[in-house]
Design a protein around this motif. Structure first.
Motif: not given
Length: 189
Positions: A106-114, A116-133
């Motif tokens: 779940v990311a806000g406005d004006y996200l910049t990926l340059t 080779g980026n990876c946004l994921g979860t570690k250890g198989g965590d399946l929490t919905p919305g586990g990554i908040w930017l």
């Protein structure tokens, strides 16, 4: 309600285009053919169809898989899951380096990926919305963000860094694992 959410993605796509054009009118003729815009447009179209059709989009994608495979040479190495909720103004600076964005994002406005980026979860965590930017987050080249994690507004994750802990508003982090370096000013310096 579904139609409004799907239409919002099309408005966001226009905002994404304007961010890439960056006030240079002549770029409206070239940017729509760039790999950066193509990667974002594919995400926005798929997200729009997912919001409009719900689980029907998953079935339709399965039926259309052979067409996607045929079109893949003209695609992008960026994989942004259609369930990821990303605000307006998404920009991928070097899409040929690839980018992977988990459906848990779940990311806000004006996200910049340059690139080779990876946004994921570690250890198989399946929490919905586990990554908040937050808004105006910048991920440097090959920066990795592993959730569950919160990255605050105007935060920067430096090139080659691996962020596994929360990053505060305006914080600049770098390293493996990412550690705070400094605070950004309100002006973004």
């Amino acid at each position: 309600m579904r139609g409004q959410a799907a239409a919002r993605e099309w408005r966001y796509l226009w905002c994404d285009l304007e961010r890439l054009v960056n006030g240079r009118v002549w770029r409206y003729a070239t940017v729509p053919f760039s790999a950066a815009f193509r990667a974002v447009a594919v995400y926005r179209v798929q997200r729009s169809l997912y919001l409009l059709l719900g689980s029907g989009w998953q079935a339709l994608r399965a039926v259309m898989a052979p067409l996607f495979w045929i079109a893949s040479p003209w695609g992008s190495p960026c994989e942004i899951h259609y369930e990821a909720a990303i605000g307006k103004g998404l920009m991928i600076l070097h899409p040929s380096l690839g980018a992977v964005v988990s459906k848990r994002t779940v990311a806000g406005d004006y996200l910049t990926l340059t690139g080779g980026n990876c946004l994921g979860t570690k250890g198989g965590d399946l929490t919905p919305g586990g990554i908040w930017l937050g808004d105006r987050v910048l991920l440097g080249v090959n920066a990795v963000v592993l959730g569950p994690i919160r990255v605050g507004d105007r935060a920067v994750v430096g090139a080659g860094s691996v962020a596994t802990r929360d990053v505060g508003d305006g914080e600049v982090v770098a390293g493996i694992p990412a550690r705070p370096l400094r605070q950004r000013t309100a002006a973004g310096a």
